[in-house]
Each structure stands twice: as structure tokens, then as C-alpha cells.
Design an enzyme around this catalytic site. Structure first.
Site, PDB file in Angstrom:
ATOM      1  N   ARG A  64       0.846  -1.190   0.000  1.00  0.00           N
ATOM      2  CA  ARG A  64       0.000   0.000   0.000  1.00  0.00           C
ATOM      3  C   ARG A  64       0.882   1.241   0.000  1.00  0.00           C
ATOM      4  NH1 ARG A  64      -4.802  -0.932  -2.091  1.00  0.00           N
ATOM      5  NH2 ARG A  64      -6.137  -2.296  -0.853  1.00  0.00           N
ATOM      6  N   ALA A  76     -11.265  -6.436  -1.373  1.00  0.00           N
ATOM      7  CA  ALA A  76     -12.101  -5.241  -1.369  1.00  0.00           C
ATOM      8  C   ALA A  76     -11.903  -4.470  -2.659  1.00  0.00           C
ATOM      9  CB  ALA A  76     -11.754  -4.362  -0.177  1.00  0.00           C
ATOM     10  N   GLU A  92     -15.109  -8.402  -7.079  1.00  0.00           N
ATOM     11  CA  GLU A  92     -13.833  -8.214  -6.391  1.00  0.00           C
ATOM     12  C   GLU A  92     -13.284  -9.519  -5.814  1.00  0.00           C
ATOM     13  OE1 GLU A  92     -11.726  -5.745  -6.291  1.00  0.00           O
ATOM     14  OE2 GLU A  92     -12.990  -4.301  -7.332  1.00  0.00           O
ATOM     15  N   GLU A  96      -9.661 -10.760  -7.281  1.00  0.00           N
ATOM     16  CA  GLU A  96      -8.489 -10.731  -6.409  1.00  0.00           C
ATOM     17  C   GLU A  96      -8.042 -12.104  -5.906  1.00  0.00           C
ATOM     18  OE1 GLU A  96      -8.801  -7.886  -3.245  1.00  0.00           O
ATOM     19  OE2 GLU A  96      -9.139  -6.220  -4.617  1.00  0.00           O
ATOM     20  N   GLU A 138      -4.282  -4.487 -13.960  1.00  0.00           N
ATOM     21  CA  GLU A 138      -2.911  -4.461 -14.473  1.00  0.00           C
ATOM     22  C   GLU A 138      -1.902  -3.863 -13.487  1.00  0.00           C
ATOM     23  OE1 GLU A 138      -2.940  -0.416 -17.159  1.00  0.00           O
ATOM     24  OE2 GLU A 138      -3.668  -2.263 -18.086  1.00  0.00           O
TER      25      GLU A 138
END
Length: 182
Positions: A64, A76, A92, A96, A138
């Protein structure tokens, strides 16, 4: 107007981005005085606490940039314009983690930072997991892993899980499990 309402007199958009917009509002306060409010406008998001048949939670580890560190989170993502929160949660989770769920339950929702942002996050419980199609964005680099609720609590203590939505969802799930045992 209730006794705490603020009336927007003027609104100016300062920034329009891919994820957020920033606006400044001139507001009339309940006492008649004027003030300014800087507001982050966000379309909302979903978070998915996916639980395996062995009572393990699916977590996603990723870097992050605002924190300059890697943390573990529940899957999320941001709502697209006009998108239903449940459809976003399904999208999602599969994008993910490569998983789909046979059973979905809306647990709750919450505002992330109501003092300056209107972002709301809807939390869903996903169960009866099976393989789907992994489809990361991407610019998204993640690694999935499983943890029991007890292991997840240890990850919270170690600040590996260090975001509010994941901590909130794990504690909410713990509360549900506690209530079911009564």
C-alpha cells in the site's frame, strides 16, 4: 433542517481523480455562522470476508503506497458507477482471489472517515467457496493466503493486518460466532 445540519451555500470541486474527488464547501452552521468543509467524495466500496469450509478467512497481501508497507487485508474494491454493492463484492472476490461463493450475506456497512469523507464500505460474508477466474487489475500485485480467526487476531496484534475494514470485519465475524455459540 435538524438542529445539527449544515447548509451548503457554495461548492467548489478542487480535484477530480480516478478514485476520489475533492471539494470545498462553504457552509452555514446551525448557529448561523459560516465555515468551510474540505470533503473527499468517494463512490463507495465493498469488502468481502470470505470464509472457507474449514473456517479460515481469505486474506490478500499487497503493498500500500500511502503506508509505504505491505499489509494483509480482506478482498475489497471500489464501486463502479451505478454498480450494485453485492455485484461489486462478487466481482472483487473473484478478481483478487480467483474464488466464487455459493452463499452471500450482507453483514453491515460503515463510513470510513465521516469527518472529511463520504466513503461507505459494505461488508459481505462469502461462503461455500469454489474456484473461479483470477483477474487482477494491471497495476495490482497481490498474494492470497488463509488464516483462522485466531491467526487473524495475531496478525492484527502484529500490525500485519492494519486497516480498519479488515479489523472491523474480523471482529464482526467473531461477534457473530460468539452469538451463535450462546
Amino acid at each position: 433542517m435538524n438542529k445539527f445540519s449544515e447548509k451548503t451555500i457554495k461548492r467548489e470541486t478542487i480535484f477530480e481523480g480516478k478514485i476520489i474527488d475533492l471539494s470545498v464547501h462553504d457552509v452555514e452552521l446551525p448557529n448561523g455562522e459560516m465555515s468551510k468543509r474540505e470533503i473527499v467524495n468517494h463512490p463507495g466500496a465493498v469488502a468481502v470476508i470470505a470464509v472457507t469450509d474449514k473456517d479460515e478467512v481469505i486474506l490478500v497481501e499487497q503493498f500500500r503506497k500511502p503506508l509505504e508497507k505491505t499489509i494483509a487485508e480482506i478482498p475489497a474494491g471500489k464501486l463502479e458507477k451505478g454498480e450494485n454493492p453485492l455485484q461489486c463484492a462478487k466481482r472483487e472476490l473473484e478478481e483478487e482471489t480467483g474464488l466464487v461463493a455459493g452463499k452471500w450475506t450482507k453483514l453491515t456497512s460503515f463510513y470510513t472517515s465521516p469527518g472529511f469523507a463520504n466513503e461507505i464500505i459494505y461488508i459481505y460474508l462469502a461462503e461455500q467457496l469454489s474456484d473461479g477466474q483470477l483477474n487482477l487489475d494491471e497495476d495490482e500485485f497481490v498474494e492470497c493466503f488463509k488464516a483462522t480467526l485466531e491467526e487473524a487476531e495475531k496478525l492484527i496484534e502484529k500490525e500485519i493486518i492494519h486497516d480498519a475494514k479488515t479489523i472491523y470485519a474480523i471482529q464482526y465475524l467473531n461477534l457473530l460466532k460468539y452469538r451463535c455459540k450462546k
